[in-house]
Structure formats: C-alpha cells, structure tokens
Motif scaffolding. Structure first.
Motif, PDB file in Angstrom:
ATOM      1  N   LYS A 162       6.362  -1.283  -1.487  1.00 19.85           N
ATOM      2  CA  LYS A 162       6.397  -2.669  -1.935  1.00 19.85           C
ATOM      3  C   LYS A 162       6.840  -3.550  -0.776  1.00 19.85           C
ATOM      4  O   LYS A 162       7.432  -3.078   0.187  1.00 19.85           O
ATOM      5  CB  LYS A 162       7.340  -2.815  -3.136  1.00 19.85           C
ATOM      6  N   ALA A 202      -9.717   0.622  -1.721  1.00 20.59           N
ATOM      7  CA  ALA A 202      -8.861  -0.470  -2.180  1.00 20.59           C
ATOM      8  C   ALA A 202      -7.887   0.051  -3.228  1.00 20.59           C
ATOM      9  O   ALA A 202      -8.292   0.706  -4.187  1.00 20.59           O
ATOM     10  CB  ALA A 202      -9.708  -1.592  -2.771  1.00 20.59           C
ATOM     11  N   VAL A 203      -6.610  -0.237  -3.031  1.00 18.66           N
ATOM     12  CA  VAL A 203      -5.586   0.210  -3.976  1.00 18.66           C
ATOM     13  C   VAL A 203      -4.864  -1.007  -4.553  1.00 18.66           C
ATOM     14  O   VAL A 203      -4.880  -2.094  -3.975  1.00 18.66           O
ATOM     15  CB  VAL A 203      -4.571   1.170  -3.320  1.00 18.66           C
ATOM     16  N   THR A 204      -4.227  -0.789  -5.681  1.00 23.08           N
ATOM     17  CA  THR A 204      -3.510  -1.869  -6.357  1.00 23.08           C
ATOM     18  C   THR A 204      -2.012  -1.832  -6.104  1.00 23.08           C
ATOM     19  O   THR A 204      -1.284  -2.700  -6.567  1.00 23.08           O
ATOM     20  CB  THR A 204      -3.764  -1.794  -7.868  1.00 23.08           C
ATOM     21  N   GLY A 205      -1.541  -0.835  -5.371  1.00 23.68           N
ATOM     22  CA  GLY A 205      -0.127  -0.716  -5.071  1.00 23.68           C
ATOM     23  C   GLY A 205       0.204   0.715  -4.684  1.00 23.68           C
ATOM     24  O   GLY A 205      -0.665   1.598  -4.666  1.00 23.68           O
ATOM     25  N   GLU A 239     -10.167  -7.487  -0.332  1.00 18.91           N
ATOM     26  CA  GLU A 239     -11.095  -8.496  -0.811  1.00 18.91           C
ATOM     27  C   GLU A 239     -11.243  -9.605   0.234  1.00 18.91           C
ATOM     28  O   GLU A 239     -10.369  -9.774   1.089  1.00 18.91           O
ATOM     29  CB  GLU A 239     -10.593  -9.090  -2.131  1.00 18.91           C
ATOM     30  N   HIS A 287      -0.966   3.657  -6.929  1.00 19.75           N
ATOM     31  CA  HIS A 287      -2.396   3.946  -6.767  1.00 19.75           C
ATOM     32  C   HIS A 287      -2.637   4.695  -5.461  1.00 19.75           C
ATOM     33  O   HIS A 287      -3.456   5.619  -5.388  1.00 19.75           O
ATOM     34  CB  HIS A 287      -3.176   2.636  -6.800  1.00 19.75           C
ATOM     35  N   THR A 288      -1.911   4.329  -4.401  1.00 22.18           N
ATOM     36  CA  THR A 288      -2.039   5.023  -3.120  1.00 22.18           C
ATOM     37  C   THR A 288      -1.678   6.489  -3.263  1.00 22.18           C
ATOM     38  O   THR A 288      -2.322   7.361  -2.656  1.00 22.18           O
ATOM     39  CB  THR A 288      -1.154   4.350  -2.062  1.00 22.18           C
ATOM     40  N   THR A 317       0.836  -1.203   0.000  1.00 24.80           N
ATOM     41  CA  THR A 317       0.000   0.000   0.000  1.00 24.80           C
ATOM     42  C   THR A 317       0.871   1.253   0.000  1.00 24.80           C
ATOM     43  O   THR A 317       0.795   2.067  -0.923  1.00 24.80           O
ATOM     44  CB  THR A 317      -0.938   0.000   1.221  1.00 24.80           C
ATOM     45  N   LYS A 331     -13.364  -1.726  -6.452  1.00 22.23           N
ATOM     46  CA  LYS A 331     -12.043  -1.123  -6.467  1.00 22.23           C
ATOM     47  C   LYS A 331     -12.189   0.390  -6.461  1.00 22.23           C
ATOM     48  O   LYS A 331     -13.201   0.940  -6.895  1.00 22.23           O
ATOM     49  CB  LYS A 331     -11.260  -1.550  -7.717  1.00 22.23           C
ATOM     50  N   ASP A 369      -4.386  -2.669   0.229  1.00 17.85           N
ATOM     51  CA  ASP A 369      -4.317  -3.372  -1.064  1.00 17.85           C
ATOM     52  C   ASP A 369      -4.940  -4.750  -1.020  1.00 17.85           C
ATOM     53  O   ASP A 369      -5.036  -5.416  -2.055  1.00 17.85           O
ATOM     54  CB  ASP A 369      -2.853  -3.494  -1.518  1.00 17.85           C
ATOM     55  N   ARG A 370      -5.378  -5.210   0.171  1.00 20.22           N
ATOM     56  CA  ARG A 370      -5.927  -6.569   0.275  1.00 20.22           C
ATOM     57  C   ARG A 370      -7.264  -6.523   1.015  1.00 20.22           C
ATOM     58  O   ARG A 370      -7.448  -7.156   2.038  1.00 20.22           O
ATOM     59  CB  ARG A 370      -4.932  -7.473   1.014  1.00 20.22           C
TER      60      ARG A 370
END
Length: 264
Positions: free
Chosen positions: A17, A231-234, A214, A237-238, A14, A261, A211-212
């Motif tokens: 990495k 919800a972010v993809t990485g 779901e 995105h944050t 988030t 998302k 990021d998790r």
C-alpha cells in the motif's frame, strides 16, 4: 507464449500500500519467486524509500542476488554486490535543472492556492534524477491522501500551470497525491528498456505487474515497450498473480496490453 525470466513490479499499490511497509505474506511470496525467477522493482520513489519500505521487510534468507531495483522510473539502478547495495548508475538532474523545476513548482502552487493546513514530511522532494511534489507531504496517511485528489483534477490544473514554464520536462502523476518531474523520456518504459540494456533480458522474457496501467496511470508507459502487462487492483491481487506464476500458470493470466484487467 515464451516463459518469463524477469518479473517486474511497480511498488506502491502493487507490492505494498502507498508508502506502507511490505507485508509478511508479500515478502514471503517474493522470496519464493526469487527462487525461480529474477525480480525487478521500478518506481518513482528514490532508493531510500525502497530500503525502508521494501528491503527492510524481506527475510534475511531471500536470494537478493536476483533482485534489481530501479528508483525514479529507471533513472537509477541498484544491485546487490559484495554484500552491499551498489548504485550502478544514476542519471541525476543538474543543479540548474532542479532550480528551474522547483521555481516552476513553487510558482504553480502559489497560483493554485495550495496551502495545506498540515504537512507530513517534504512537499517538494529532490530525488536526484527526479523532483517530486507530494501535496500533503511524503509521509501523509493513506486515508488523507485518498481524499485529496481522487479524480486527479487538482493535479491536472497544477500540471497545466507547470507546462507553461517547463514543458521541456516530463510531468507525470505519481501515486495518489504526487507529481513527478523528470527529464524528457524518463518513465517506466524507459526503465524497462534500461533493464534490457543492463540486465540482458529481452522484452518478451519479462512480465510487468502494476496497478495503474490504464491510460493516464503512472504504469501506462510500460505498455509502450510491448512487454506483457498484468493489471492488478492492489497487493492482494498481486499475490494471486505471483502464485499463478509460481504454479506455472502464467499463461492463464489476462494481459493488460489491450486494456483488460487481469484475473489470476
């Protein structure tokens, strides 16, 4: 919609990495955010990981008086007071609890046949309030971790074995190769509720970014509190989400409470 006062972030995947240092553009964004909002970070890692991965990469001029850290999903809390990071509380496992968990882990891993040819750091780590199994070691390269259990099937088998002997503990997936074991009820919902207790913010005054989110993800528990979730993809995105908040456009962010998302 009530404007947020506290922005809560997951760490790995988030803000940064997995186990990688906070990058400069993210550090600068956090500094700008701290000028307008309070910020909390809640993660399964222990404080020493926060210190090296996150704090060490913030500029010295950051207003960390408004920054709050919740290691091991909120089972510990640190705030900056009198020019030092103070451990306000830590709900550590007892020595007998730790022994039970570690014995169960060693037995499950032996039955599973887990015998990696190389380890990068500790495989079973005592984090005080949490015992963490990291399949390839805590410091394993991201590219190695990414291919070990991409569909969580290996950890699912190990988790089922653990439940046979320590089902009175919470056993959750963490990151890409880890299993986190805590006392029952210690998860990110617990961490958010502790923020209400110790910081005085209400759930409607918070936004949670992870990021998790779901079902089955290690941020999913946050949704149980009713907090607004993004919800972010990485990390990239944050950054978009932080910029939207800084521009007063948080109302344009799509909430993940319904499983959607977010798009900043």
């Amino acid at each position: 919609m009530e404007m947020s006062k506290l922005i809560v972030f997951d760490l790995d995947g988030t803000l940064a990495k997995s186990k990688a240092p906070l990058e400069r553009d993210m550090a600068d964004a956090i500094v700008r955010l701290l000028q307008k909002k309070s910020v909390a970070v809640v993660s399964g890692c222990r404080f020493s990981q926060f210190a090296t991965q996150f704090l060490a990469n913030l500029p010295q001029h950051a207003d960390i008086s408004r920054l709050f850290l919740f290691p091991t999903c909120g089972a510990a809390f640190y705030r900056f007071e009198n020019n030092a990071w103070k451990n306000v509380y830590s709900e550590d496992l007892s020595e007998s609890e730790k022994k039970r968990i570690i014995t169960a882990l060693e037995d499950a891993l032996d039955r599973f046949g887990h015998n990696p040819s190389q380890l990068w750091g500790e495989m079973i780590e005592d984090r005080g309030s949490q015992i963490t199994f990291s399949a390839l070691g805590q410091a394993a390269p991201l590219e190695e971790k990414a291919v070990w259990d991409p569909d969580q099937q290996k950890r699912a088998v190990i988790r089922e074995m653990l439940l046979e002997s320590i089902d009175d503990f919470d056993i959750n997936y963490g990151g890409t190769t880890s299993i986190d074991i805590t006392r029952k009820g210690i998860d990110k919902a617990y961490g958010l509720n502790k923020m209400v207790e110790v910081l005085g913010f209400s759930i409607p005054e918070m936004i949670f970014v992870g990021d998790r989110l779901e079902p089955g993800g290690n941020d999913y528990a946050a949704r149980r509190t009713g907090v607004r979730c993004i919800a972010v993809t990485g990390p990239e995105h944050t950054l978009d989400v932080i910029n939207a908040i800084l521009q007063g456009k948080e109302g344009n962010l799509v909430l993940a409470n319904d499983g959607a998302k977010s798009l900043a």
